[in-house]
Write a protein that holds these residues in place. Sequence first.
Motif, PDB file in Angstrom:
ATOM      1  N   ASP A 134      57.692  23.646   5.945  1.00 27.18           N
ATOM      2  CA  ASP A 134      56.800  22.524   6.235  1.00 27.18           C
ATOM      3  C   ASP A 134      57.075  21.876   7.587  1.00 27.18           C
ATOM      4  O   ASP A 134      56.233  21.133   8.092  1.00 27.18           O
ATOM      5  CB  ASP A 134      56.893  21.470   5.127  1.00 27.18           C
ATOM      6  CG  ASP A 134      56.254  21.975   3.830  1.00 27.18           C
ATOM      7  OD1 ASP A 134      55.642  23.059   3.838  1.00 27.18           O
ATOM      8  OD2 ASP A 134      56.375  21.280   2.793  1.00 27.18           O
ATOM      9  N   HIS A 137      54.487  23.485   9.499  1.00 25.47           N
ATOM     10  CA  HIS A 137      53.157  23.346   8.881  1.00 25.47           C
ATOM     11  C   HIS A 137      53.100  22.077   8.036  1.00 25.47           C
ATOM     12  O   HIS A 137      52.907  22.144   6.825  1.00 25.47           O
ATOM     13  CB  HIS A 137      52.837  24.592   8.041  1.00 25.47           C
ATOM     14  CG  HIS A 137      52.269  25.716   8.843  1.00 25.47           C
ATOM     15  ND1 HIS A 137      53.046  26.495   9.673  1.00 25.47           N
ATOM     16  CD2 HIS A 137      50.994  26.171   8.994  1.00 25.47           C
ATOM     17  CE1 HIS A 137      52.283  27.387  10.268  1.00 25.47           C
ATOM     18  NE2 HIS A 137      51.039  27.225   9.872  1.00 25.47           N
ATOM     19  N   PRO A 138      53.254  20.909   8.668  1.00 28.33           N
ATOM     20  CA  PRO A 138      53.305  19.671   7.877  1.00 28.33           C
ATOM     21  C   PRO A 138      51.951  19.225   7.332  1.00 28.33           C
ATOM     22  O   PRO A 138      51.903  18.488   6.358  1.00 28.33           O
ATOM     23  CB  PRO A 138      53.849  18.640   8.863  1.00 28.33           C
ATOM     24  CG  PRO A 138      53.440  19.155  10.202  1.00 28.33           C
ATOM     25  CD  PRO A 138      53.499  20.651  10.100  1.00 28.33           C
ATOM     26  N   ILE A 139      50.867  19.667   7.923  1.00 28.06           N
ATOM     27  CA  ILE A 139      49.538  19.169   7.532  1.00 28.06           C
ATOM     28  C   ILE A 139      48.769  20.162   6.663  1.00 28.06           C
ATOM     29  O   ILE A 139      48.225  19.792   5.627  1.00 28.06           O
ATOM     30  CB  ILE A 139      48.702  18.816   8.792  1.00 28.06           C
ATOM     31  CG1 ILE A 139      49.409  17.749   9.629  1.00 28.06           C
ATOM     32  CG2 ILE A 139      47.282  18.362   8.407  1.00 28.06           C
ATOM     33  CD1 ILE A 139      49.637  16.412   8.928  1.00 28.06           C
ATOM     34  N   ALA A 140      48.718  21.427   7.101  1.00 23.84           N
ATOM     35  CA  ALA A 140      47.902  22.404   6.365  1.00 23.84           C
ATOM     36  C   ALA A 140      48.462  23.809   6.542  1.00 23.84           C
ATOM     37  O   ALA A 140      48.627  24.289   7.665  1.00 23.84           O
ATOM     38  CB  ALA A 140      46.456  22.355   6.860  1.00 23.84           C
ATOM     39  N   GLU A 151      52.421  16.658  14.777  1.00 25.29           N
ATOM     40  CA  GLU A 151      52.999  16.241  13.498  1.00 25.29           C
ATOM     41  C   GLU A 151      54.280  17.028  13.195  1.00 25.29           C
ATOM     42  O   GLU A 151      55.215  16.503  12.598  1.00 25.29           O
ATOM     43  CB  GLU A 151      51.982  16.449  12.367  1.00 25.29           C
ATOM     44  CG  GLU A 151      50.736  15.571  12.464  1.00 25.29           C
ATOM     45  CD  GLU A 151      49.619  16.188  13.296  1.00 25.29           C
ATOM     46  OE1 GLU A 151      49.832  17.261  13.915  1.00 25.29           O
ATOM     47  OE2 GLU A 151      48.522  15.597  13.328  1.00 25.29           O
ATOM     48  N   LYS A 154      57.388  15.488  14.700  1.00 26.37           N
ATOM     49  CA  LYS A 154      57.900  14.351  13.919  1.00 26.37           C
ATOM     50  C   LYS A 154      58.599  14.831  12.642  1.00 26.37           C
ATOM     51  O   LYS A 154      59.659  14.337  12.270  1.00 26.37           O
ATOM     52  CB  LYS A 154      56.735  13.434  13.519  1.00 26.37           C
ATOM     53  CG  LYS A 154      56.098  12.661  14.646  1.00 26.37           C
ATOM     54  CD  LYS A 154      55.077  11.686  14.056  1.00 26.37           C
ATOM     55  CE  LYS A 154      54.149  11.123  15.098  1.00 26.37           C
ATOM     56  NZ  LYS A 154      53.122  10.250  14.508  1.00 26.37           N
ATOM     57  N   LYS A 155      57.946  15.764  11.968  1.00 25.88           N
ATOM     58  CA  LYS A 155      58.502  16.272  10.705  1.00 25.88           C
ATOM     59  C   LYS A 155      59.848  16.954  10.948  1.00 25.88           C
ATOM     60  O   LYS A 155      60.806  16.754  10.190  1.00 25.88           O
ATOM     61  CB  LYS A 155      57.514  17.271  10.091  1.00 25.88           C
ATOM     62  CG  LYS A 155      57.967  17.934   8.803  1.00 25.88           C
ATOM     63  CD  LYS A 155      57.555  17.133   7.605  1.00 25.88           C
ATOM     64  CE  LYS A 155      57.814  17.858   6.293  1.00 25.88           C
ATOM     65  NZ  LYS A 155      57.436  17.008   5.157  1.00 25.88           N
TER      66      LYS A 155
ATOM     67  N   PRO B 138      53.631  13.004   4.340  1.00 23.15           N
ATOM     68  CA  PRO B 138      53.669  14.319   4.993  1.00 23.15           C
ATOM     69  C   PRO B 138      54.767  14.481   6.039  1.00 23.15           C
ATOM     70  O   PRO B 138      55.164  15.599   6.337  1.00 23.15           O
ATOM     71  CB  PRO B 138      52.289  14.424   5.652  1.00 23.15           C
ATOM     72  CG  PRO B 138      51.889  13.006   5.892  1.00 23.15           C
ATOM     73  CD  PRO B 138      52.456  12.219   4.750  1.00 23.15           C
ATOM     74  N   ILE B 139      55.278  13.382   6.572  1.00 22.97           N
ATOM     75  CA  ILE B 139      56.250  13.479   7.674  1.00 22.97           C
ATOM     76  C   ILE B 139      57.680  13.239   7.222  1.00 22.97           C
ATOM     77  O   ILE B 139      58.589  13.995   7.565  1.00 22.97           O
ATOM     78  CB  ILE B 139      55.889  12.472   8.804  1.00 22.97           C
ATOM     79  CG1 ILE B 139      54.482  12.761   9.342  1.00 22.97           C
ATOM     80  CG2 ILE B 139      56.922  12.498   9.923  1.00 22.97           C
ATOM     81  CD1 ILE B 139      54.285  14.138   9.958  1.00 22.97           C
ATOM     82  N   ALA B 140      57.905  12.173   6.442  1.00 18.71           N
ATOM     83  CA  ALA B 140      59.274  11.831   6.059  1.00 18.71           C
ATOM     84  C   ALA B 140      59.291  11.085   4.732  1.00 18.71           C
ATOM     85  O   ALA B 140      58.634  10.052   4.590  1.00 18.71           O
ATOM     86  CB  ALA B 140      59.920  10.974   7.145  1.00 18.71           C
ATOM     87  N   GLU B 151      48.758  10.784   9.570  1.00 16.12           N
ATOM     88  CA  GLU B 151      49.025  12.161   9.168  1.00 16.12           C
ATOM     89  C   GLU B 151      48.635  12.381   7.706  1.00 16.12           C
ATOM     90  O   GLU B 151      48.182  13.463   7.329  1.00 16.12           O
ATOM     91  CB  GLU B 151      50.506  12.496   9.358  1.00 16.12           C
ATOM     92  CG  GLU B 151      50.969  12.487  10.818  1.00 16.12           C
ATOM     93  CD  GLU B 151      51.423  11.113  11.307  1.00 16.12           C
ATOM     94  OE1 GLU B 151      51.279  10.126  10.558  1.00 16.12           O
ATOM     95  OE2 GLU B 151      51.924  11.019  12.446  1.00 16.12           O
ATOM     96  N   LYS B 154      45.013  13.321   7.236  1.00 15.64           N
ATOM     97  CA  LYS B 154      44.756  14.746   7.518  1.00 15.64           C
ATOM     98  C   LYS B 154      45.256  15.640   6.383  1.00 15.64           C
ATOM     99  O   LYS B 154      44.586  16.568   5.952  1.00 15.64           O
ATOM    100  CB  LYS B 154      45.454  15.165   8.814  1.00 15.64           C
ATOM    101  CG  LYS B 154      44.882  14.563  10.078  1.00 15.64           C
ATOM    102  CD  LYS B 154      45.590  15.192  11.277  1.00 15.64           C
ATOM    103  CE  LYS B 154      45.354  14.430  12.564  1.00 15.64           C
ATOM    104  NZ  LYS B 154      46.127  15.008  13.683  1.00 15.64           N
ATOM    105  N   LYS B 155      46.472  15.340   5.947  1.00 16.73           N
ATOM    106  CA  LYS B 155      47.081  16.150   4.889  1.00 16.73           C
ATOM    107  C   LYS B 155      46.261  16.064   3.604  1.00 16.73           C
ATOM    108  O   LYS B 155      46.025  17.075   2.933  1.00 16.73           O
ATOM    109  CB  LYS B 155      48.510  15.654   4.632  1.00 16.73           C
ATOM    110  CG  LYS B 155      49.260  16.369   3.517  1.00 16.73           C
ATOM    111  CD  LYS B 155      50.038  17.537   4.043  1.00 16.73           C
ATOM    112  CE  LYS B 155      50.955  18.158   3.005  1.00 16.73           C
ATOM    113  NZ  LYS B 155      51.643  19.329   3.558  1.00 16.73           N
ATOM    114  N   ASP B 158      43.051  18.182   3.686  1.00 18.67           N
ATOM    115  CA  ASP B 158      43.309  19.598   3.417  1.00 18.67           C
ATOM    116  C   ASP B 158      43.654  19.826   1.947  1.00 18.67           C
ATOM    117  O   ASP B 158      43.215  20.800   1.330  1.00 18.67           O
ATOM    118  CB  ASP B 158      44.467  20.096   4.299  1.00 18.67           C
ATOM    119  CG  ASP B 158      44.775  21.565   4.041  1.00 18.67           C
ATOM    120  OD1 ASP B 158      43.954  22.414   4.447  1.00 18.67           O
ATOM    121  OD2 ASP B 158      45.800  21.868   3.395  1.00 18.67           O
TER     122      ASP B 158
END
Lengths: 264, 264
Positions: A134, A137-140, A151, A154-155, B138-140, B151, B154-155, B158
């Motif tokens: 992830d 690929h944090p979003i999709a 993103e 940041k992740k 999605p990030i943390a 984010e 967006k997540k 999807d």
Amino acid sequence: MTPPKKARTTPPYELLYWPGIPGRGEFIRLVFEATGTPYTDVASSKKDGINEVLACKAETLTVDSDGNPPAFAPPALRIPGEGKGGKSLVLYQTPSILSYLGDKLGLAGEDEAEKHWVLSHALTALDLNNETHDTHHPIATGKYYEDQKEEALKKAADFRENRIPKYLGFFERVLKGNEKHGEGKYLVGGKLSYADTTLFHVVNGLKFAFPKEMEARESEFPILLSTFYPNVEGHGGLKEYLASDRRQPYSMGIFRHYPELDRQ
Amino acid sequence: MTPPKKARTTPPYELLYWPGIPGRGEFIRLVFEATGTPYTDVASSKKDGINEVLACKAETLTVDSDGNPPAFAPPALRIPGEGKGGKSLVLYQTPSILSYLGDKLGLAGEDEAEKHWVLSHALTALDLNNETHDTHHPIATGKYYEDQKEEALKKAADFRENRIPKYLGFFERVLKGNEKHGEGKYLVGGKLSYADTTLFHVVNGLKFAFPKEMEARESEFPILLSTFYPNVEGHGGLKEYLASDRRQPYSMGIFRHYPELDRQ
């Protein structure tokens, strides 16, 4: 002709997984390799084998001709003769396959407690595997890395600063707590389990994907990185396999080396 | 005094989980409730019970006084008398606990094939559970939703467009493929398993978190949403539990209702 070792006592295991990447199939390959168990990697060894991988997860499949449910995603394991009524058994989900093979191949601990600890630790290592995926690929999952790079930066920062030390620190403590039996070499008891091979591969992948981060943290987890890791790497069947060209290189799968996501 | 049903034949199961949210602990509670098995929810029923939850995952713990490894995170299950040398056994990781209890309480299928399918389907439902969590984080995990809201939008888009239909479509096919035995009511064979209770809870959580999305898709998955879901909801011990105040409401856990993340 002499059949290969164990060929007469194990069923004809067939791994159904994508060709060309280690991916989640690698966790299954490692238990076969560590125990010298013959298996067929269908997609890479059979002509049109990829079609068999696609068939087990086809979005039209409700039940196969042997009575098995569809797989949500590869890897799947097919075992002719071991299903209902002597037909083929098909299992999916990496931890479920590992639990099945762990029992059959002696990699699942010595008693009921150890069996569940092995599964629990393997699940935790696989959670780390998924979190590593992830980071890019944090979003999709279905979109390109380049379309979610902002993103991902940041992740990956959170992953390096918080998640890597949390997971590796946990496994360091498990190894420490089992030192009397495992001497730092095994997570559970005094012999190799599929929790060990699974954690080994995830650490190996992290070293590939985040080389600077892992190097900087080398001394923080001495049992894990200086005793456990080299011990699994040098274990019987694994040593030869890992050095062979059957061990596929990392590329565009779970573990990817994007220098911008690593420690700067 | 008449002891509660099964009290004489089951050990004193103790669930170690956070108080105040259903969370991942709920998957464990449901197997106890579905089978009428007595258990103690330590954090909510014992004074200072939260300290026992914190202790099993303490970042200084290497092995407990009964020889158990630390838990990476709650839930954990403690079973006095079932560990090594008659001490307490402590297990962690939801799928590992479910697999253990499924065997003990008759919720793990009828044979080896079914046992692994039950585990595989439960793991897949739990993957959906985790992806649902990631829509708002999605990030943390360690940061607030508000700090990753852009984010998350967006997540979640999807997730609604691609992941919900992929997962629910998969389970619809599994139910269809097992219709001869399960009549649309069970994922595996002809009786309730922990795969059913686990999938039920995830769908229940999705209906809470994404009410518009789930309503719009109601007719796409008729077996899952119109046969399977109400059947588990109305099953023996579950019906009473789900209507009781012991079933904790969703709040700031995995399933959260942020209207901006739902279908607009």
